[in-house]
Scaffold this active site. Structure first.
Site, mmCIF file in Angstrom:
data_model
loop_
_atom_site.group_PDB
_atom_site.id
_atom_site.type_symbol
_atom_site.label_atom_id
_atom_site.label_comp_id
_atom_site.label_asym_id
_atom_site.label_seq_id
_atom_site.Cartn_x
_atom_site.Cartn_y
_atom_site.Cartn_z
ATOM 1 N N GLY A 104 5.866 7.555 7.680
ATOM 2 C CA GLY A 104 5.782 6.925 6.357
ATOM 3 C C GLY A 104 6.519 5.603 6.261
ATOM 4 O O GLY A 104 6.861 5.162 5.174
ATOM 5 N N LYS A 147 9.977 -10.202 1.943
ATOM 6 C CA LYS A 147 11.330 -9.731 1.621
ATOM 7 C C LYS A 147 12.350 -10.872 1.703
ATOM 8 O O LYS A 147 13.225 -10.988 0.848
ATOM 9 C CB LYS A 147 11.708 -8.584 2.555
ATOM 10 C CG LYS A 147 10.908 -7.309 2.268
ATOM 11 C CD LYS A 147 11.103 -6.288 3.365
ATOM 12 C CE LYS A 147 10.368 -4.995 3.058
ATOM 13 N NZ LYS A 147 10.331 -4.084 4.220
ATOM 14 N N GLU A 184 14.954 -3.344 -6.866
ATOM 15 C CA GLU A 184 15.916 -3.095 -5.774
ATOM 16 C C GLU A 184 15.215 -2.544 -4.527
ATOM 17 O O GLU A 184 15.567 -2.887 -3.395
ATOM 18 C CB GLU A 184 16.982 -2.097 -6.253
ATOM 19 C CG GLU A 184 18.032 -1.719 -5.231
ATOM 20 C CD GLU A 184 18.895 -2.892 -4.798
ATOM 21 O OE1 GLU A 184 19.612 -3.441 -5.641
ATOM 22 O OE2 GLU A 184 18.844 -3.267 -3.602
ATOM 23 N N VAL A 225 6.171 6.707 -1.834
ATOM 24 C CA VAL A 225 7.351 6.368 -2.648
ATOM 25 C C VAL A 225 7.300 7.056 -4.012
ATOM 26 O O VAL A 225 8.297 7.631 -4.471
ATOM 27 C CB VAL A 225 7.495 4.836 -2.802
ATOM 28 C CG1 VAL A 225 8.737 4.505 -3.633
ATOM 29 C CG2 VAL A 225 7.576 4.160 -1.445
ATOM 30 N N GLY A 247 14.490 -1.026 1.630
ATOM 31 C CA GLY A 247 14.368 0.399 1.311
ATOM 32 C C GLY A 247 15.578 0.891 0.529
ATOM 33 O O GLY A 247 15.839 0.433 -0.582
ATOM 34 N N VAL A 263 13.210 -4.577 -1.184
ATOM 35 C CA VAL A 263 13.783 -5.116 0.053
ATOM 36 C C VAL A 263 14.796 -4.115 0.611
ATOM 37 O O VAL A 263 15.676 -3.641 -0.109
ATOM 38 C CB VAL A 263 14.506 -6.455 -0.192
ATOM 39 C CG1 VAL A 263 15.076 -7.008 1.117
ATOM 40 C CG2 VAL A 263 13.569 -7.470 -0.833
ATOM 41 N N GLY A 279 10.697 4.419 4.305
ATOM 42 C CA GLY A 279 10.598 5.875 4.211
ATOM 43 C C GLY A 279 10.683 6.342 2.767
ATOM 44 O O GLY A 279 11.164 5.632 1.887
#
Ligand code: HSE
Length: 417
Positions: free
Chosen positions: A182, A200, A124, A12, A129, A127, A297
């Site tokens: 990923g 989440k 943000e 990330v 992505g 949860v 991802g």
């Protein structure tokens, strides 16, 4: 110019830098200021990366630099990530994160520290992505009393279940593929066992119901025991098997659960496949609102992180959207007190006696048969709606019955409320 420091150059973190570099001009227009990555903290160096000159090993360089106003925490976990987030907030730097583990475990303390220091703590990306969901709950849907949230919140398990269903792929290969792409956590047990989805749904519920929901009190079950045979039966029932996280307001309490469910194909969540996530929010004014997109991802998650950075640059004083207060787990309904229909598969020593026994024990059962499973000793049925506690007691009696040799599967049937 707004200077940002990224803590952790993993999937990330590197995505955040890439998105900021790639969409520099658009981001400048949206934010009203140029955004630039000044430092990246990691314990490794990355000689082949376009960001190699930004890497630093000493966190003090970042915390002592008054030019850095926003810190992005993409380290993950609750160790160094907690320490650095606290330090950043106390140094009056805004913090943006994708780290759901940290938000779910220490959200109340971190949000309070942010407020006390006049900065924002935004998450943000924690949860769904790349799916906008935290900001919609906090802003666009803020006028609603939210009565329920239902979602597919883990990309890895959804990817695995999709591969199993579509290709008959075995679980280990599908997981390996998810890791390669990923999607998976560093320790994929958090995905497989449902804990990632649990954190989440706890975060979303805390926002929606205006009270902190502690993930440790949420009943959580993963997908390890799901087999292709379960999927064949689900298909026979006009359903699919999905890992669903849900929460509902029930009077003055909250019911939350993560588990695989038999989900009717008519549900909007049934067609959510691969690493995609989807969340259905029910509000008293809006009705049902559904959010759909890539839930895991590098770039989808980075997209949400960078959106938070832009929001802070636009509205630096917009503090305190979430005010979570710890209250123990007293606000959660006990799983045994919730009602559901169950799907049960059993190996029978004597199938006709086993069926009679199932009918007497559970009442209102419907048997499910599929021509694709050629085992005369297998019986499968759905129960009527009953309290989970009662179901468990009956099941444990049935397990001891002489007509049964094994209970192969027990799955909840998802019903809209
Ligand atoms: N491991 C997570 C998933 C990543 O598979 O959904 C995004 O939170």
């Amino acid at each position: 110019m707004t200077n940002v420091a990224i803590l952790g150059y993993g999937v990330v973190g590197s995505g955040v830098s890439e998105v900021i570099r790639r969409n520099r001009e658009n981001i400048r227009i949206k934010a009203g200021d140029e955004i630039s990555v000044k430092y990246i903290l990691d314990i490794r160096d990355f000689p082949d990366s376009p960001d190699r000159d930004l890497i630093v090993f000493d966190p003090d360089v970042i915390f002592n630099d008054p030019e850095v106003s926003i810190v992005v925490e993409t380290i993950g976990g609750t160790g160094a990530a907690y320490e650095f987030t606290m330090r950043a907030l106390k140094s009056r730097k805004h913090v943006v994160t994708s780290n759901k583990e940290l938000v779910a475990a220490y959200g109340p303390e971190l949000l309070q520290t942010a407020r006390e220091n006049g900065v924002n703590y935004l998450f943000e990306a924690s949860v769904g992505g790349g799916i906008p969901i935290i900001r919609p709950l906090n802003q666009c849907l803020a006028a609603n009393e939210i009565s329920s949230i239902t979602g597919i919140l883990n990309g890895t398990t959804n990817y695995i279940l999709t591969q199993m269903k579509k290709k008959g792929e075995d679980y280990t290969n599908a997981l390996r593929e998810a890791q390669k792409n990923g999607y998976a956590e560093a320790n994929p047990a958090a995905d497989i066992d449902g804990f990632d989805a649990c954190r989440k749904i706890a975060i979303l519920s805390s926002i929606a119901y205006n009270e902190f929901v502690d993930y440790r009190g949420i009943y959580t079950e993963g997908i390890k025991n799901i087999t292709i045979e379960d999927m064949v039966y689900a298909d026979e029932m006009g359903a699919v098997i999905k890992l669903v996280a849900l929460s509902r307001r029930e009077n003055d309490r909250i019911f939350a659960r993560v588990s695989p469910v038999v989900l009717p194909k008519s549900s909007p969540l049934a067609n959510v496949e691969d690493e995609f996530n989807a969340i259905v929010v029910k509000g008293d004014a809006v009705g049902d609102a559904m959010f759909y997109g890539r839930g895991a991802g590098k770039l989808p998650t980075a997209s949400a992180v960078v959106a938070d950075i832009i929001d802070i640059v636009r509205h630096p004083g917009d503090i305190g959207r979430n005010n979570w207060v710890r209250n123990g787990n007293n606000n959660l309904v006990d799983i045994d007190d919730t009602e559901t229909r169950m799907f049960v598969r059993m190996k029978a020593k004597d199938p006709s006696r086993a069926k009679e026994m199932a009918q007497n024990a559970f009442g209102g059962v419907e048997f499910v048969r599929t021509g694709k499973i050629n085992d005369e000793n297998e019986i499968a049925f759905t129960t009527e709606n009953m309290k989970e506690g009662r179901f468990k007691r009956i099941l444990s009696d049935v397990r001891n019955s002489e007509a049964i040799s094994d209970i192969t599967s027990v799955l909840r049937i998802f019903e809209e409320k």
